[in-house]
Design a protein around this motif. Structure first.
Motif, PDB file in Angstrom:
ATOM      1  N   ILE A  37      21.769 -20.612 162.606  1.00 53.18           N
ATOM      2  CA  ILE A  37      20.714 -20.239 161.673  1.00 53.18           C
ATOM      3  C   ILE A  37      20.767 -18.732 161.483  1.00 53.18           C
ATOM      4  O   ILE A  37      20.922 -17.986 162.448  1.00 53.18           O
ATOM      5  CB  ILE A  37      19.323 -20.639 162.228  1.00 53.18           C
ATOM      6  CG1 ILE A  37      19.302 -22.130 162.575  1.00 53.18           C
ATOM      7  CG2 ILE A  37      18.217 -20.282 161.240  1.00 53.18           C
ATOM      8  CD1 ILE A  37      18.119 -22.535 163.451  1.00 53.18           C
ATOM      9  N   ALA A  38      20.640 -18.301 160.228  1.00 52.22           N
ATOM     10  CA  ALA A  38      20.644 -16.863 159.954  1.00 52.22           C
ATOM     11  C   ALA A  38      19.681 -16.570 158.815  1.00 52.22           C
ATOM     12  O   ALA A  38      19.535 -17.370 157.885  1.00 52.22           O
ATOM     13  CB  ALA A  38      22.046 -16.389 159.580  1.00 52.22           C
ATOM     14  N   ALA A  52      24.053 -25.894 159.667  1.00 44.81           N
ATOM     15  CA  ALA A  52      24.063 -24.478 159.291  1.00 44.81           C
ATOM     16  C   ALA A  52      22.939 -24.225 158.305  1.00 44.81           C
ATOM     17  O   ALA A  52      22.850 -24.892 157.272  1.00 44.81           O
ATOM     18  CB  ALA A  52      25.401 -24.087 158.681  1.00 44.81           C
ATOM     19  N   MET A  53      22.066 -23.255 158.643  1.00 46.72           N
ATOM     20  CA  MET A  53      20.931 -22.918 157.799  1.00 46.72           C
ATOM     21  C   MET A  53      20.953 -21.425 157.500  1.00 46.72           C
ATOM     22  O   MET A  53      20.611 -20.612 158.363  1.00 46.72           O
ATOM     23  CB  MET A  53      19.637 -23.327 158.489  1.00 46.72           C
ATOM     24  CG  MET A  53      19.494 -24.842 158.585  1.00 46.72           C
ATOM     25  SD  MET A  53      18.386 -25.377 159.885  1.00 46.72           S
ATOM     26  CE  MET A  53      19.563 -25.692 161.188  1.00 46.72           C
ATOM     27  N   ALA A  54      21.401 -21.072 156.299  1.00 45.18           N
ATOM     28  CA  ALA A  54      21.464 -19.678 155.864  1.00 45.18           C
ATOM     29  C   ALA A  54      20.220 -19.363 155.035  1.00 45.18           C
ATOM     30  O   ALA A  54      19.591 -20.261 154.484  1.00 45.18           O
ATOM     31  CB  ALA A  54      22.716 -19.439 155.033  1.00 45.18           C
ATOM     32  N   VAL A  74      23.643 -28.742 155.768  1.00 43.67           N
ATOM     33  CA  VAL A  74      23.735 -27.352 155.313  1.00 43.67           C
ATOM     34  C   VAL A  74      22.459 -27.048 154.536  1.00 43.67           C
ATOM     35  O   VAL A  74      21.935 -27.904 153.823  1.00 43.67           O
ATOM     36  CB  VAL A  74      24.983 -27.068 154.432  1.00 43.67           C
ATOM     37  CG1 VAL A  74      26.253 -27.128 155.252  1.00 43.67           C
ATOM     38  CG2 VAL A  74      25.058 -27.996 153.239  1.00 43.67           C
ATOM     39  N   SER A  75      21.974 -25.809 154.678  1.00 43.61           N
ATOM     40  CA  SER A  75      20.756 -25.408 153.996  1.00 43.61           C
ATOM     41  C   SER A  75      20.867 -23.941 153.610  1.00 43.61           C
ATOM     42  O   SER A  75      21.322 -23.116 154.392  1.00 43.61           O
ATOM     43  CB  SER A  75      19.551 -25.608 154.922  1.00 43.61           C
ATOM     44  OG  SER A  75      18.390 -25.032 154.369  1.00 43.61           O
ATOM     45  N   GLY A  78      16.136 -23.020 152.335  1.00 44.51           N
ATOM     46  CA  GLY A  78      15.285 -24.207 152.352  1.00 44.51           C
ATOM     47  C   GLY A  78      15.791 -25.394 151.554  1.00 44.51           C
ATOM     48  O   GLY A  78      15.317 -26.507 151.739  1.00 44.51           O
ATOM     49  N   GLN A  79      16.761 -25.197 150.675  1.00 48.15           N
ATOM     50  CA  GLN A  79      17.377 -26.318 149.957  1.00 48.15           C
ATOM     51  C   GLN A  79      18.485 -26.865 150.851  1.00 48.15           C
ATOM     52  O   GLN A  79      19.290 -26.103 151.359  1.00 48.15           O
ATOM     53  CB  GLN A  79      17.968 -25.851 148.620  1.00 48.15           C
ATOM     54  CG  GLN A  79      16.943 -25.304 147.659  1.00 48.15           C
ATOM     55  CD  GLN A  79      15.971 -26.367 147.161  1.00 48.15           C
ATOM     56  OE1 GLN A  79      16.309 -27.542 147.064  1.00 48.15           O
ATOM     57  NE2 GLN A  79      14.757 -25.956 146.874  1.00 48.15           N
ATOM     58  N   TYR A  80      18.527 -28.170 151.055  1.00 51.92           N
ATOM     59  CA  TYR A  80      19.498 -28.693 152.017  1.00 51.92           C
ATOM     60  C   TYR A  80      20.240 -29.922 151.507  1.00 51.92           C
ATOM     61  O   TYR A  80      19.785 -30.624 150.608  1.00 51.92           O
ATOM     62  CB  TYR A  80      18.830 -29.009 153.351  1.00 51.92           C
ATOM     63  CG  TYR A  80      17.904 -30.206 153.304  1.00 51.92           C
ATOM     64  CD1 TYR A  80      18.375 -31.472 153.620  1.00 51.92           C
ATOM     65  CD2 TYR A  80      16.575 -30.072 152.930  1.00 51.92           C
ATOM     66  CE1 TYR A  80      17.542 -32.577 153.570  1.00 51.92           C
ATOM     67  CE2 TYR A  80      15.735 -31.170 152.878  1.00 51.92           C
ATOM     68  CZ  TYR A  80      16.228 -32.422 153.196  1.00 51.92           C
ATOM     69  OH  TYR A  80      15.404 -33.513 153.120  1.00 51.92           O
TER      70      TYR A  80
END
Length: 110
Positions: A37-38, A52-54, A74-75, A78-80
């Motif tokens: 997460i970043a 993975a959440m960017a 993947v996000s 907030g869109q995933y």
């Protein structure tokens, strides 16, 4: 503002790694069950098999780049997409996931 970088030289297996106010660069694979997460972008120089959440802080310009996109989720901001959605757009290929308007898109990379 100036973003920081967080570098990770090990494979996060079943762990959660969070890069607050920074981009995250992983040298190696992100295994199943792991979460990266970043608040900025995520670069994985290996297979991305976990989540993975960017753009966790809402940065819509963030991207996820991986040598092999095989992610569970993947996000970006907030869109995933879950694995099934990702597989419809690429099959374990090098790519870049980003927002285009309100939707995610995958750009295949050479």
């Amino acid at each position: 503002f100036n973003k920081k970088l967080k570098l990770l030289n090990k494979n996060p297996l079943g762990q959660q790694i969070y890069a607050k106010d920074a981009d995250l660069i992983v040298f190696g694979a992100v295994g199943n069950g792991a979460e990266v997460i970043a608040d900025g972008s995520i670069h994985v120089y290996g297979a991305l098999r976990g989540k993975a959440m960017a753009g966790a802080g809402g940065d819509t310009q963030s991207v996820i780049i991986a040598s092999s996109l095989e992610a569970e989720l993947v996000s970006v901001a907030g869109q995933y997409w879950l694995a099934e959605n990702l597989q419809q757009h690429c099959q374990a290929q090098r790519g870049c996931v980003r927002l285009e308007g309100e939707s995610l898109t995958v750009e295949l990379l050479p």
